[in-house]
Design a protein around this motif. Structure first.
Motif, short mmCIF file in Angstrom:
data_model
loop_
_atom_site.label_atom_id
_atom_site.label_comp_id
_atom_site.label_asym_id
_atom_site.label_seq_id
_atom_site.Cartn_x
_atom_site.Cartn_y
_atom_site.Cartn_z
N ASP A 126 0.97 -1.23 0.00
CA ASP A 126 -0.02 0.08 -0.09
C ASP A 126 0.93 1.39 0.09
O ASP A 126 0.75 2.26 -0.56
CB ASP A 126 -1.00 -0.13 1.30
N ASP A 127 2.14 1.34 0.43
CA ASP A 127 2.92 2.35 0.85
C ASP A 127 3.63 2.52 -0.61
O ASP A 127 3.79 3.95 -0.96
CB ASP A 127 3.81 2.25 1.77
N LYS A 171 1.27 4.38 -2.52
CA LYS A 171 1.16 5.78 -1.81
C LYS A 171 2.08 6.62 -2.64
O LYS A 171 1.85 7.84 -3.07
CB LYS A 171 1.10 5.68 -0.49
N GLN A 177 1.53 7.32 -6.29
CA GLN A 177 0.63 8.20 -6.67
C GLN A 177 1.06 9.65 -6.25
O GLN A 177 0.57 10.68 -6.97
CB GLN A 177 -0.69 8.00 -5.80
#
Length: 464
Positions: A119-120, A123, A126
């Motif tokens: 997920d990081d 992140k 993005q």
């Protein structure tokens, strides 16, 4: 390929890898955050595209051979805090350098970027995508440690558009792995390799290292056989630099088990022979690629370049590098962030660029950088064309280096065909030595006079 042992002893000496010129050894603290701020502002209208780099310094465990700027920790909260600071630095740099310029390339290195949770990883990507204008065909790469890696990491990178991944394989022999504290089975490497191919990522690089403890030709041959069978698109076969006075953790490596220079020579010969026999093209130094690879095509077309990310097909880009110890580059300057995490955090949170040192590039530096780049990337240099481009007389300007050039011709590293100086097949192994001929900070050369105009613009040691 055959060449005498005495020949290798002669040319196996300390020399830069020339991922920059001048090299990082010449960076100084007189070049500070204010100087880099000014350079970034000046680069806004340069017309040059951007290559982005992010340094993630964390690893789960310490590999005893490592020469990188890294932190071994199991405390993931450190990475979470670091990521927040990295995003703040990203905003500072994007606002100053102009986010409207096109990003042709992005690379994440470390440490281990895939230390970050999936997920990081998303992140971080993005955030880059929001702050910068990414080209549709941008080359987006990431370094990976197969240990601790999950399928979710690979899927996260693929979903973000990563199209080049690099696996740290080093050596598949169990005794070697135990001596360097990096245990990863061949089955694990093959599993991760399969995940990457299944995710649709079509460019995979393997890192290997020559000169590790307990390596022998017989053992390393088995590693090479396994690697060739997997068929990665690129290979970087680095030479281990044992510098325990600089990297204290290297004292954990049993020095008596390190290969001798002659043994390393045999490993080098075997690696070159086996990889070329398997169809890989020797780009130069420690890099190999399949014949259809972009690096090979770029070298053939004269568009290959070399910078802090190694060989690249993106020649005219400014490098904007984020994170502790990261090195940025414009046409006219280099800037390196502080290596100390606390200093990096304090500078960024105070709204300052975290520059520790850097360097302005002089006209003479640009000339010599052009010569070094041509020899290391194109493997040839036309003296007449170079003289015309830079308004010099080549033999006069590089007079101090001519005796060494002639000696290298006699030894078979260089060949002079008319006005063209060419690197031979053997010479590709000694590109650092050849590049040193043009290094004005190690060789005395004639500086540019004021009326001469310019019309053109440490991982592992490469010693044997």
């Amino acid at each position: 390929m055959e060449f005498p042992t005495s020949f290798v002893h002669k040319y196996s000496k300390a020399a830069p890898r020339y991922t920059s010129y001048p090299t990082a050894l010449h960076f100084h603290t007189g070049f500070d955050a204010a100087a880099w701020q000014h350079e970034l502002q000046a680069s806004r209208d340069s017309g040059r595209d951007i290559s982005l780099y992010a340094h993630i310094p964390f690893c789960d465990t310490l590999c005893y051979y490592c020469g990188c700027n890294m932190v071994a920790t199991r405390d993931y909260s450190k990475a979470e805090r670091y990521l927040e600071v990295l995003l703040q630095e990203m905003a500072l740099v994007a606002d100053t350098a102009s986010a409207d310029r096109l990003v042709r390339q992005m690379h994440w290195g470390g440490g281990t970027p895939t230390y970050l949770k999936p997920d990081d990883l998303v992140k971080l990507h993005q955030a880059f995508a929001r702050r910068f204008r990414m080209a549709d065909d941008a080359e987006i790469g990431c370094e990976m440690d197969p240990r601790e890696l999950t399928r979710a990491h690979v899927d996260a990178l693929a979903s973000c558009g990563f199209n080049r991944l690099s696996l740290g394989v080093q050596d598949l022999d169990t005794q070697v792995q135990e001596a360097i504290n990096r245990i990863q089975s061949q089955d694990l490497i093959e599993q991760v390799y399969g995940w990457i191919r299944d995710a649709g990522i079509n460019s995979i690089n393997f890192d290997l290292i020559i000169g590790l403890p307990h390596q022998t030709p017989e053992r390393f041959a088995r590693t090479l056989d396994a690697v060739i069978a997997m068929a990665p698109d690129r290979l970087a076969v680095f030479n281990y630099a044992h510098v325990p006075w600089m990297k204290k953790h290297q004292r954990l490596i049993p020095e008596a088990a390190l290969p001798t220079l002659d043994q390393r020579l045999e490993l080098l010969r075997m690696t070159l022979d086996r990889l070329t026999a398997a169809g890989y093209v020797h780009i130069g130094m420690d890099h190999y690629a399949k014949p259809e690879d972009e690096l090979v095509r770029a070298q053939q077309q004269g568009s290959l370049y070399r910078n802090f990310q190694g060989y690249t097909t993106h020649k005219d880009c400014d490098i904007l590098a984020l994170g502790a110890s990261a090195i940025s580059q414009t046409k006219n300057a280099y800037a390196q962030n502080t290596k100390v995490l606390s200093e990096y955090r304090d500078a960024v949170t105070a709204g300052r660029l975290p520059i520790e040192r850097g360097l302005h590039v002089t006209p003479e530096d640009q000339l010599r950088r052009a010569a070094i780049t041509q020899m290391m990337c194109e493997l040839r240099l036309d003296k007449r064309a170079f003289s015309a481009a830079w308004n010099i007389d080549f033999d006069d300007y590089f007079a101090a280096a001519l005796p060494q050039m002639e000696e290298m011709q006699q030894d078979g590293l260089l060949a002079l065909q008319g006005d063209e100086l060419r690197v031979t097949e053997i010479g590709r192994l000694f590109l650092r030595n050849i590049a040193m001929l043009f290094d004005g900070r190690q060789m005395e050369g004639k500086p540019l006079s004021s009326d001469q105009t310019i019309q053109v613009q440490p991982r592992y040691s490469n010693s044997i």
